[in-house]
Write a protein that holds these residues in place. Structure first.
Motif, PDB file in Angstrom:
ATOM      1  N   GLN A 184      17.730 -22.314 -12.993  1.00 31.37           N
ATOM      2  CA  GLN A 184      16.345 -22.763 -13.597  1.00 31.37           C
ATOM      3  C   GLN A 184      15.992 -24.073 -13.366  1.00 31.37           C
ATOM      4  OE1 GLN A 184      16.627 -21.991 -18.099  1.00 31.37           O
ATOM      5  NE2 GLN A 184      16.827 -24.100 -18.402  1.00 31.37           N
ATOM      6  N   GLU A 185      14.817 -24.441 -13.198  1.00 29.81           N
ATOM      7  CA  GLU A 185      14.328 -25.576 -12.864  1.00 29.81           C
ATOM      8  C   GLU A 185      14.872 -26.462 -13.806  1.00 29.81           C
ATOM      9  OE1 GLU A 185      12.308 -27.942 -10.481  1.00 29.81           O
ATOM     10  OE2 GLU A 185      11.806 -25.675 -10.226  1.00 29.81           O
ATOM     11  N   GLY A 186      15.036 -27.701 -13.138  1.00 28.66           N
ATOM     12  CA  GLY A 186      15.642 -28.935 -13.968  1.00 28.66           C
ATOM     13  C   GLY A 186      17.123 -28.958 -14.120  1.00 28.66           C
ATOM     14  N   MET A 187      18.025 -28.187 -13.355  1.00 31.21           N
ATOM     15  CA  MET A 187      19.427 -28.258 -13.639  1.00 31.21           C
ATOM     16  C   MET A 187      19.909 -29.403 -12.804  1.00 31.21           C
ATOM     17  SD  MET A 187      20.231 -24.185 -13.494  1.00 31.21           S
ATOM     18  CE  MET A 187      22.153 -24.190 -13.580  1.00 31.21           C
ATOM     19  N   SER A 188      21.196 -29.917 -13.267  1.00 31.44           N
ATOM     20  CA  SER A 188      21.946 -31.090 -12.414  1.00 31.44           C
ATOM     21  C   SER A 188      22.357 -30.294 -11.442  1.00 31.44           C
ATOM     22  CB  SER A 188      22.726 -31.793 -13.365  1.00 31.44           C
ATOM     23  OG  SER A 188      23.581 -30.994 -13.706  1.00 31.44           O
ATOM     24  N   ALA A 193      27.106 -22.992 -12.074  1.00 33.64           N
ATOM     25  CA  ALA A 193      26.319 -21.582 -12.583  1.00 33.64           C
ATOM     26  C   ALA A 193      26.645 -20.798 -11.175  1.00 33.64           C
ATOM     27  CB  ALA A 193      24.845 -22.019 -12.767  1.00 33.64           C
ATOM     28  N   GLY A 194      26.905 -21.290 -10.279  1.00 29.55           N
ATOM     29  CA  GLY A 194      26.924 -20.419  -8.972  1.00 29.55           C
ATOM     30  C   GLY A 194      28.233 -20.502  -8.071  1.00 29.55           C
ATOM     31  N   SER A 198      32.353 -24.265  12.673  1.00 36.23           N
ATOM     32  CA  SER A 198      32.605 -24.223  11.197  1.00 36.23           C
ATOM     33  C   SER A 198      31.716 -23.240  10.716  1.00 36.23           C
ATOM     34  CB  SER A 198      32.806 -25.603  10.698  1.00 36.23           C
ATOM     35  OG  SER A 198      32.851 -25.407   9.470  1.00 36.23           O
ATOM     36  N   GLU A 199      31.701 -22.776   9.535  1.00 39.04           N
ATOM     37  CA  GLU A 199      30.711 -21.887   8.881  1.00 39.04           C
ATOM     38  C   GLU A 199      30.244 -22.734   7.499  1.00 39.04           C
ATOM     39  OE1 GLU A 199      30.300 -17.298   9.871  1.00 39.04           O
ATOM     40  OE2 GLU A 199      32.493 -17.837   8.768  1.00 39.04           O
ATOM     41  N   ILE A 200      29.205 -22.266   7.061  1.00 39.10           N
ATOM     42  CA  ILE A 200      28.689 -22.848   5.752  1.00 39.10           C
ATOM     43  C   ILE A 200      28.273 -21.560   4.996  1.00 39.10           C
ATOM     44  CG2 ILE A 200      26.744 -24.043   4.561  1.00 39.10           C
ATOM     45  CD1 ILE A 200      26.880 -25.846   7.131  1.00 39.10           C
ATOM     46  N   ILE A 201      29.043 -21.499   3.685  1.00 40.95           N
ATOM     47  CA  ILE A 201      28.818 -20.368   2.728  1.00 40.95           C
ATOM     48  C   ILE A 201      27.595 -20.714   2.061  1.00 40.95           C
ATOM     49  CG2 ILE A 201      30.218 -21.178   1.130  1.00 40.95           C
ATOM     50  CD1 ILE A 201      30.711 -18.040   0.810  1.00 40.95           C
ATOM     51  N   THR A 202      26.394 -19.843   2.106  1.00 41.95           N
ATOM     52  CA  THR A 202      25.458 -19.976   1.009  1.00 41.95           C
ATOM     53  C   THR A 202      25.456 -18.924  -0.179  1.00 41.95           C
ATOM     54  OG1 THR A 202      24.043 -18.420   2.185  1.00 41.95           O
ATOM     55  CG2 THR A 202      23.922 -20.746   2.705  1.00 41.95           C
ATOM     56  N   MET A 203      25.156 -19.397  -1.200  1.00 43.27           N
ATOM     57  CA  MET A 203      25.039 -18.415  -2.648  1.00 43.27           C
ATOM     58  C   MET A 203      23.586 -18.539  -3.130  1.00 43.27           C
ATOM     59  SD  MET A 203      28.430 -20.063  -4.124  1.00 43.27           S
ATOM     60  CE  MET A 203      29.428 -21.113  -2.959  1.00 43.27           C
ATOM     61  N   LYS A 204      23.095 -17.402  -3.199  1.00 45.39           N
ATOM     62  CA  LYS A 204      21.518 -17.273  -3.540  1.00 45.39           C
ATOM     63  C   LYS A 204      21.722 -16.822  -5.115  1.00 45.39           C
ATOM     64  CE  LYS A 204      17.188 -14.990  -3.000  1.00 45.39           C
ATOM     65  NZ  LYS A 204      16.289 -14.463  -2.223  1.00 45.39           N
ATOM     66  N   LEU A 205      21.243 -17.940  -5.903  1.00 42.89           N
ATOM     67  CA  LEU A 205      21.297 -17.375  -7.342  1.00 42.89           C
ATOM     68  C   LEU A 205      20.158 -16.754  -7.784  1.00 42.89           C
ATOM     69  CD1 LEU A 205      22.465 -21.055  -8.907  1.00 42.89           C
ATOM     70  CD2 LEU A 205      23.653 -19.045  -8.139  1.00 42.89           C
ATOM     71  N   GLY A 206      20.282 -15.861  -8.829  1.00 40.04           N
ATOM     72  CA  GLY A 206      19.161 -15.296  -9.612  1.00 40.04           C
ATOM     73  C   GLY A 206      18.631 -16.232 -10.740  1.00 40.04           C
ATOM     74  N   PRO A 207      17.801 -15.644 -11.451  1.00 37.66           N
ATOM     75  CA  PRO A 207      17.490 -16.427 -12.599  1.00 37.66           C
ATOM     76  C   PRO A 207      18.362 -16.635 -13.369  1.00 37.66           C
ATOM     77  CG  PRO A 207      15.848 -14.546 -11.978  1.00 37.66           C
ATOM     78  CD  PRO A 207      17.061 -14.427 -11.257  1.00 37.66           C
ATOM     79  N   ARG A 208      18.433 -17.826 -14.444  1.00 37.06           N
ATOM     80  CA  ARG A 208      19.376 -18.130 -15.203  1.00 37.06           C
ATOM     81  C   ARG A 208      19.627 -16.972 -16.251  1.00 37.06           C
ATOM     82  NH1 ARG A 208      19.992 -23.868 -18.059  1.00 37.06           N
ATOM     83  NH2 ARG A 208      21.433 -23.103 -19.754  1.00 37.06           N
ATOM     84  N   LYS A 209      20.783 -16.700 -16.809  1.00 35.67           N
ATOM     85  CA  LYS A 209      20.993 -15.652 -17.822  1.00 35.67           C
ATOM     86  C   LYS A 209      22.458 -16.111 -18.506  1.00 35.67           C
ATOM     87  CE  LYS A 209      22.830 -12.141 -14.953  1.00 35.67           C
ATOM     88  NZ  LYS A 209      22.842 -10.818 -14.373  1.00 35.67           N
ATOM     89  N   PRO A 210      22.353 -15.553 -19.641  1.00 36.50           N
ATOM     90  CA  PRO A 210      23.647 -15.994 -20.464  1.00 36.50           C
ATOM     91  C   PRO A 210      24.818 -15.201 -20.283  1.00 36.50           C
ATOM     92  CG  PRO A 210      22.173 -14.827 -21.794  1.00 36.50           C
ATOM     93  CD  PRO A 210      21.397 -15.151 -20.579  1.00 36.50           C
ATOM     94  N   VAL A 211      26.113 -15.681 -20.184  1.00 36.12           N
ATOM     95  CA  VAL A 211      27.319 -14.997 -19.933  1.00 36.12           C
ATOM     96  C   VAL A 211      28.215 -15.368 -21.224  1.00 36.12           C
ATOM     97  CG1 VAL A 211      27.210 -14.801 -17.413  1.00 36.12           C
ATOM     98  CG2 VAL A 211      28.467 -16.704 -18.600  1.00 36.12           C
ATOM     99  N   ARG A 212      29.131 -14.445 -21.652  1.00 32.59           N
ATOM    100  CA  ARG A 212      30.176 -14.599 -22.370  1.00 32.59           C
ATOM    101  C   ARG A 212      31.237 -15.622 -22.056  1.00 32.59           C
ATOM    102  NH1 ARG A 212      31.775 -10.642 -26.896  1.00 32.59           N
ATOM    103  NH2 ARG A 212      29.631  -9.836 -27.194  1.00 32.59           N
TER     104      ARG A 212
END
Length: 138
Positions: free
Chosen positions: A32-36, A43-44, A2-16
């Motif tokens: 960003q630090e402190g997210m649940s 976000a990802g 089985s494979e596991i997918i990883t998603m690397k997030l960049g810094p938080r930024k707004p979207v519409r």
């Protein structure tokens, strides 16, 4: 295998007011630090350029912050396609079962692609992670 997918997030930024694969909307992407765990997942979990045949075989997603530290582990229930052929995952964060992975680093290749796949055998199982473990790679 089985494979596991990883998603690397960049810094938080707004979207519409962007629609989420499972319904609802998000107002930001990235980390960003402190997210649940739920905030990190929303976000990802979308919208990525993926090879759908490979992505659909993944049952587990690991979301990494910009420093490759695990900030969320989620169970994937499905994949959805947007009109522009980007893909999003339907699922939810997994609590407790993978807590040992949170805060640990997962070494990835130097690719700029935020998506990477790992064979599950290349990552320590949660019950193999000890107090002093820094990296999850075997």
């Amino acid at each position: 295998m089985s494979e596991i997918i990883t998603m690397k997030l960049g810094p938080r930024k707004p979207v519409r007011h962007e629609e989420l694969p499972e319904g609802g909307y998000r107002e930001f992407i990235g980390w960003q630090e402190g997210m649940s765990p739920e905030e990190v997942w929303h976000a990802g979990n979308s919208w990525w350029k993926l090879e759908p045949g490979r992505a659909v075989r993944c049952d587990l997603a690991v979301i990494l912050n910009p420093d490759n530290v695990v900030v969320c582990v989620a169970k994937i229930r499905g994949l959805i396609k947007r009109e522009d052929m980007r893909m999003g995952f339907i699922g939810e964060p997994v609590e407790r079962q993978y807590d040992a992975w949170l805060g640990k680093t997962l070494k990835r290749n130097d690719s700029k692609n935020p998506i990477a796949y790992f064979d599950e055998r290349d990552i320590l199982a949660p019950d193999e992670v000890e107090t002093g473990t820094t990296f999850l790679n075997r």
